[in-house]
Enzyme design. Structure first.
Site, PDB file in Angstrom:
ATOM      1  N   ASP A   1       0.863  -1.181   0.000  1.00 41.81           N
ATOM      2  CA  ASP A   1       0.000   0.000   0.000  1.00 41.81           C
ATOM      3  C   ASP A   1       0.899   1.231   0.000  1.00 41.81           C
ATOM      4  O   ASP A   1       1.667   1.447   0.948  1.00 41.81           O
ATOM      5  CB  ASP A   1      -0.905  -0.009   1.241  1.00 41.81           C
ATOM      6  CG  ASP A   1      -2.070   0.958   1.113  1.00 41.81           C
ATOM      7  OD1 ASP A   1      -2.112   1.719   0.126  1.00 41.81           O
ATOM      8  OD2 ASP A   1      -2.939   0.957   2.003  1.00 41.81           O
TER       9      ASP A   1
ATOM     10  N   ASP B   1      -2.812   2.280  -6.085  1.00 36.54           N
ATOM     11  CA  ASP B   1      -1.716   2.294  -5.120  1.00 36.54           C
ATOM     12  C   ASP B   1      -1.707   1.102  -4.174  1.00 36.54           C
ATOM     13  O   ASP B   1      -1.033   1.140  -3.146  1.00 36.54           O
ATOM     14  CB  ASP B   1      -1.794   3.584  -4.289  1.00 36.54           C
ATOM     15  CG  ASP B   1      -3.087   3.685  -3.497  1.00 36.54           C
ATOM     16  OD1 ASP B   1      -4.091   3.080  -3.921  1.00 36.54           O
ATOM     17  OD2 ASP B   1      -3.111   4.372  -2.459  1.00 36.54           O
ATOM     18  N   GLU B   2      -2.390   0.030  -4.527  1.00 38.30           N
ATOM     19  CA  GLU B   2      -2.557  -1.079  -3.580  1.00 38.30           C
ATOM     20  C   GLU B   2      -2.668  -2.394  -4.342  1.00 38.30           C
ATOM     21  O   GLU B   2      -3.346  -2.470  -5.362  1.00 38.30           O
ATOM     22  CB  GLU B   2      -3.815  -0.817  -2.758  1.00 38.30           C
ATOM     23  CG  GLU B   2      -4.078  -1.774  -1.634  1.00 38.30           C
ATOM     24  CD  GLU B   2      -5.354  -1.416  -0.890  1.00 38.30           C
ATOM     25  OE1 GLU B   2      -5.657  -2.122   0.094  1.00 38.30           O
ATOM     26  OE2 GLU B   2      -6.062  -0.462  -1.282  1.00 38.30           O
TER      27      GLU B   2
END
Length: 451
Positions: free
Chosen positions: A8, A102-103
């Site tokens: 993350d 983003d993960e």
């Protein structure tokens, strides 16, 4: 083997802005919708110290942290960085499951480290996973200047919880067999699928922690939540999660929506906004190489009541005109008396191809009924020149001063700070909004932050 990792990126949108704009490094940055009804997408850690967090109304964020830089966001820049990070993950394993820009989850056993992990055994394997994760975090920082938090565990559930514990800029590994101890003190909302409604149902039964759920047992949770949901919540409460890492999860729909600062009451304006939303939705379809059969219109009225209308075509399409006319027809079925605060256009039942739909194409040629007849003769009206709009954070280039970004605009002027990711803090200059030498530009690649 704790071979599943969850990565993350830390305060991703805000961190990208700080990496791209030297003058914002170490300062509070808030990214999101800047209108009266906008919400925060991401706040930097400097802004979070003032109580700003994601999903907060932007007006409240401005009151809490008035000196922050409030930026409208640059999706293209975030996508570029995301592609670089996801590329690094795919070097570790073909099983990469992106959850957002983003993960992502990664199953290391399926990649080139799989044989070494198997040979190392549980104890040595855990050490190897930690080393791989540390190298990954170092590679991301070297390539982008951004930091990432990583959790490692034997399941997706525990890897996600570990990455939350690792924030910001850390690494946590949950050892096999310790899952129950890690989970026991957490609130029930820590489990995936436990939202506000489920939390209230559990709270009424006196169950507030994950340990309470485990002690209650599966039978009681099934009675409270239903068979499937109750059984799933119980399994997670004792640390069991058998969900595999699924690469490149297939989206079920593509949609866009906008909340308006002032409620829309004019039907012509509503139809115009539907056309604008359709164009954005179709661009996403084209980018994904998809088409869809069902067009969905979402309308939230002035009293916050939300209506959806849908129409299924005979075959998949990615034709903007077809989708726009279908959405317009759906809009005529909705009572907009009193005003509309939100509109959304989406396409579902996605396919990997487009089959020409003669029926749908023909519908485009049939104009919608005009409820306000035009006069027989209409005088030509002089066209007003379009006013150029500039958005805080937007990338620009000036013919004389080079690349920079918009700090703000208003009253016919636009203020630009001229700096790049690898420059020193830049100078600020002001121009007329229609200055021909000032033009929008593509985002520059990030460089590592200077230490």
């Amino acid at each position: 083997m704790p071979s599943i990792i969850h990565l993350d990126m830390d305060a991703f949108f805000a961190a990208v802005e700080q990496a791209a704009k030297p003058s914002l490094r170490g300062k509070p940055v808030v990214v999101g919708g800047l209108g009266g009804r906008g919400v925060v997408a991401t706040a930097s850690y400097e802004a979070r110290k003032f109580g700003v967090h994601s999903a907060m109304p932007m007006a409240q964020a401005r009151r809490l942290c008035p000196n922050a830089a409030f930026l409208s966001g640059r999706f293209e820049a975030y996508r570029q960085v995301s592609e670089l990070v996801m590329g690094l993950l795919r070097e570790l394993s073909p099983l990469v499951e992106p959850l957002s820009l983003d993960e992502a989850f990664v199953d290391l056993e399926a990649g080139p480290y799989g044989p070494a992990l198997a040979e190392a055994g549980p104890a040595g394997g855990a050490e190897l996973v930690l080393a791989i994760a540390e190298d990954l975090r170092a590679d991301i920082q070297e390539r982008t200047g951004l930091t990432a938090s990583v959790g490692a565990a034997g399941s997706k559930l525990m890897a996600k919880i570990a990455s939350e514990q690792a924030k910001p800029d850390g690494l946590v590994l949950v050892e096999i067999g310790s899952e129950r101890a890690v989970l026991s003190v957490m609130p029930v909302r820590a489990l995936p699928g436990v939202g506000p409604a489920t939390e209230q149902a559990l709270r009424r039964a006196g169950l507030t922690t994950v340990d309470d759920l485990a002690e209650a047992g599966e039978a009681e949770l099934v009675q409270l939540l239903g068979r499937a949901h109750g059984a799933g919540v119980y399994q997670m409460s004792i640390g069991l999660d058998e969900r595999p890492v699924v690469p490149d999860r297939d989206a079920k729909s593509v949609s866009v929506e906008d909340t308006f600062e002032v409620d829309l009451a004019d039907r012509d304006r509503i139809l115009h906004e539907i056309d604008v939303l359709t164009a954005r939705c179709v661009r996403r379809l084209h980018a994904a190489g998809r088409s869809g059969r069902t067009v969905v219109l979402k309308v939230r009225r002035f009293d916050f009541s939300t209506l959806t209308r849908s129409e299924t075509l005979r075959a998949p399409t990615d034709d903007e005109a077809v989708i726009a006319e279908t959405a317009r027809r759906l809009a005529l079925q909705v009572d907009v008396t009193g005003g509309v605060r939100l509109l959304g256009v989406g396409v579902s039942q996605l396919a990997d191809y487009t089959q020409e739909d003669l029926f749908a194409q023909a519908a485009v040629r049939e104009p919608l009924e005009d409820h306000r007849p035009e006069p027989a003769v209409r005088e030509a009206e002089p066209e007003e020149p379009a006013v150029r709009r500039w958005f805080p954070g937007q990338d620009v280039t000036h013919a004389q001063h080079g690349p920079g970004w918009v700090q703000g605009s208003g009253v016919g002027r636009v203020t630009v700070r001229f700096e790049t990711p690898d420059s020193e803090r830049g100078r600020v200059r002001t121009f007329a909004v229609d200055d021909p030498e000032l033009v929008p530009s593509a985002p520059l690649p990030l460089r590592p932050l200077k230490t």
